[in-house]
Write a protein that holds these residues in place. Structure first.
Motif, PDB file in Angstrom:
ATOM      1  N   ASP A 231       0.814  -1.220   0.000  1.00 55.72           N
ATOM      2  CA  ASP A 231       0.000   0.000   0.000  1.00 55.72           C
ATOM      3  C   ASP A 231       0.847   1.269   0.000  1.00 55.72           C
ATOM      4  N   ASP A 232       2.133   1.119   0.286  1.00 58.68           N
ATOM      5  CA  ASP A 232       3.039   2.278   0.300  1.00 58.68           C
ATOM      6  C   ASP A 232       4.173   2.065  -0.695  1.00 58.68           C
ATOM      7  N   SER A 233       3.838   1.491  -1.857  1.00 53.84           N
ATOM      8  CA  SER A 233       4.871   1.141  -2.838  1.00 53.84           C
ATOM      9  C   SER A 233       5.532   2.367  -3.453  1.00 53.84           C
ATOM     10  N   GLY A 234       4.787   3.481  -3.512  1.00 52.53           N
ATOM     11  CA  GLY A 234       5.314   4.674  -4.171  1.00 52.53           C
ATOM     12  C   GLY A 234       5.354   4.531  -5.683  1.00 52.53           C
ATOM     13  N   ASN A 235       4.752   3.459  -6.190  1.00 54.64           N
ATOM     14  CA  ASN A 235       4.742   3.209  -7.630  1.00 54.64           C
ATOM     15  C   ASN A 235       3.319   3.438  -8.159  1.00 54.64           C
ATOM     16  N   PRO A 236       3.123   4.409  -9.065  1.00 58.96           N
ATOM     17  CA  PRO A 236       1.766   4.732  -9.509  1.00 58.96           C
ATOM     18  C   PRO A 236       1.075   3.580 -10.249  1.00 58.96           C
ATOM     19  N   TYR A 237       1.855   2.717 -10.926  1.00 58.43           N
ATOM     20  CA  TYR A 237       1.276   1.560 -11.622  1.00 58.43           C
ATOM     21  C   TYR A 237       0.730   0.551 -10.611  1.00 58.43           C
ATOM     22  N   VAL A 238       1.524   0.280  -9.583  1.00 56.44           N
ATOM     23  CA  VAL A 238       1.105  -0.647  -8.523  1.00 56.44           C
ATOM     24  C   VAL A 238      -0.116  -0.088  -7.808  1.00 56.44           C
ATOM     25  N   GLY A 244      -7.681  -0.933  -8.235  1.00 54.59           N
ATOM     26  CA  GLY A 244      -8.630  -1.135  -9.335  1.00 54.59           C
ATOM     27  C   GLY A 244      -9.190   0.158  -9.900  1.00 54.59           C
ATOM     28  N   ARG A 245      -8.321   1.132 -10.107  1.00 57.96           N
ATOM     29  CA  ARG A 245      -8.791   2.424 -10.621  1.00 57.96           C
ATOM     30  C   ARG A 245      -8.687   2.479 -12.143  1.00 57.96           C
ATOM     31  N   ALA A 246      -9.721   3.016 -12.788  1.00 57.57           N
ATOM     32  CA  ALA A 246      -9.693   3.167 -14.250  1.00 57.57           C
ATOM     33  C   ALA A 246      -8.690   4.244 -14.663  1.00 57.57           C
ATOM     34  N   GLU A 247      -8.567   5.275 -13.835  1.00 54.69           N
ATOM     35  CA  GLU A 247      -7.663   6.381 -14.157  1.00 54.69           C
ATOM     36  C   GLU A 247      -6.270   6.102 -13.615  1.00 54.69           C
ATOM     37  N   GLY A 248      -5.264   6.328 -14.461  1.00 53.18           N
ATOM     38  CA  GLY A 248      -3.890   6.125 -14.025  1.00 53.18           C
ATOM     39  C   GLY A 248      -2.984   5.814 -15.196  1.00 53.18           C
ATOM     40  N   PRO A 249      -1.727   5.494 -14.923  1.00 48.29           N
ATOM     41  CA  PRO A 249      -0.768   5.264 -16.013  1.00 48.29           C
ATOM     42  C   PRO A 249      -1.059   4.007 -16.830  1.00 48.29           C
ATOM     43  N   ILE A 250      -1.766   3.016 -16.226  1.00 49.18           N
ATOM     44  CA  ILE A 250      -2.106   1.806 -16.987  1.00 49.18           C
ATOM     45  C   ILE A 250      -3.379   2.098 -17.786  1.00 49.18           C
ATOM     46  N   GLN A 251      -3.248   2.079 -19.084  1.00 46.28           N
ATOM     47  CA  GLN A 251      -4.393   2.359 -19.953  1.00 46.28           C
ATOM     48  C   GLN A 251      -4.880   1.082 -20.609  1.00 46.28           C
ATOM     49  N   MET A 252      -6.136   0.713 -20.338  1.00 46.25           N
ATOM     50  CA  MET A 252      -6.719  -0.476 -20.953  1.00 46.25           C
ATOM     51  C   MET A 252      -7.123  -0.164 -22.392  1.00 46.25           C
ATOM     52  N   GLN A 253      -6.801  -1.111 -23.274  1.00 44.55           N
ATOM     53  CA  GLN A 253      -7.185  -0.939 -24.671  1.00 44.55           C
ATOM     54  C   GLN A 253      -8.644  -1.348 -24.859  1.00 44.55           C
ATOM     55  N   ILE A 254      -9.475  -0.406 -25.222  1.00 47.14           N
ATOM     56  CA  ILE A 254     -10.897  -0.685 -25.432  1.00 47.14           C
ATOM     57  C   ILE A 254     -11.230  -0.429 -26.903  1.00 47.14           C
TER      58      ILE A 254
END
Length: 257
Positions: A231-238, A244-254
């Motif tokens: 919970d304190d990884s400091g990594n925005p991807y983690v 389970g957030r839709a918004e962030g650096p990981i972009q799902m291909q739709i």
């Protein structure tokens, strides 16, 4: 320092132009439980299959107990495989065999154990995962999803393996049954003194069964650390993945319809 039970160094795998594993370095210590998290298609299953020898890496080395198993085959591969147990994603039971034969499959086929002795061991192992002897002669089609998963777990531990792989162990289960399976995994791994490597995207499961968590993203391990630090990884991807957030650096291909 002890030799790692599993040691991956610079492991790469390509499928045509697609890079699936891009230089994986990971040591799994004896008796440790590591969970690899990551989205669908990030290479988790390819990593597992590479360690098992089902897939050959294009670069790097995989060592089991210090032995380089990257390119072995034949009897050497059989000896290495004898150390493994596996709980498959969909339990993957043989429909045509009764439950006890599913559980005893590795004993009969792999260790050539007599059927009577193998059945005794299978029934005892079913008891270890909370299933009574009355279940032994049923067929998989007569069992609920949760019971099938327990039978799959019993099969994974029946040969008393040194290393157990868990492939999405809680997929398709309701939250309560998933928690029951997680508890059983922790208990069985501890009782055997086994080393465990799991892949999942179920964070409740990862938190319960892991000593350490590793996140795979675009073929690389972008974070490895103790479960208490996730919970304190400091990594925005983690951070995006575990919440389970839709918004962030990981972009799902739709794809548009």
């Amino acid at each position: 320092m002890d030799v790692p039970k599993i040691a991956l160094k610079g492991v790469k795998k390509f499928f045509g132009p697609k890079v699936v594993l891009d230089g994986i370095d990971l040591d799994v210590q004896r008796g440790e439980s590591i969970v690899i998290i990551g989205g669908s298609g990030t290479g988790k299953s390819v990593l597992l299959k590479s360690i098992l020898g089902i897939i050959q890496p294009d670069a790097g080395t995989i060592r089991i107990d210090g032995q380089d198993t990257t390119h072995i085959g034949g009897r050497e591969r059989e000896r290495a495989m004898a150390k493994f147990g596996m709980l498959f994603q969909g339990a993957a039971l043989f429909d045509s065999l009764p439950v006890w034969e599913n559980v005893a499959f590795g004993l009969i086929q792999g260790q050539r154990m007599a059927r009577g002795e193998a059945k005794e061991r299978a029934v005892a192992t079913l008891g270890a995962v909370g299933l009574g002897p009355d279940v032994a002669n049923l067929f998989p089609s007569e069992l609920s999803g949760g019971m099938q998963k327990r039978v799959g777990l019993a099969r994974a531990i029946c040969t008393r393996p040194e290393i157990i792989f868990f492939d999405e162990p809680t997929t398709g289960l309701d939250p309560i049954m998933a928690d029951v399976i997680n508890d059983l995994i922790v208990k069985c791994v501890k009782d055997l003194g086994a080393t465990a490597l799991s892949i999942t995207h179920d964070m409740a499961s990862a938190r319960k069964i892991a000593d350490r968590i590793a996140m795979l993203y675009k073929g690389r391990l972008i974070w490895v650390g103790p479960v208490s630090a996730i919970d304190d990884s400091g990594n925005p991807y983690v951070d995006q993945f575990i919440h389970g957030r839709a918004e962030g650096p990981i972009q799902m291909q739709i794809r548009a319809f």
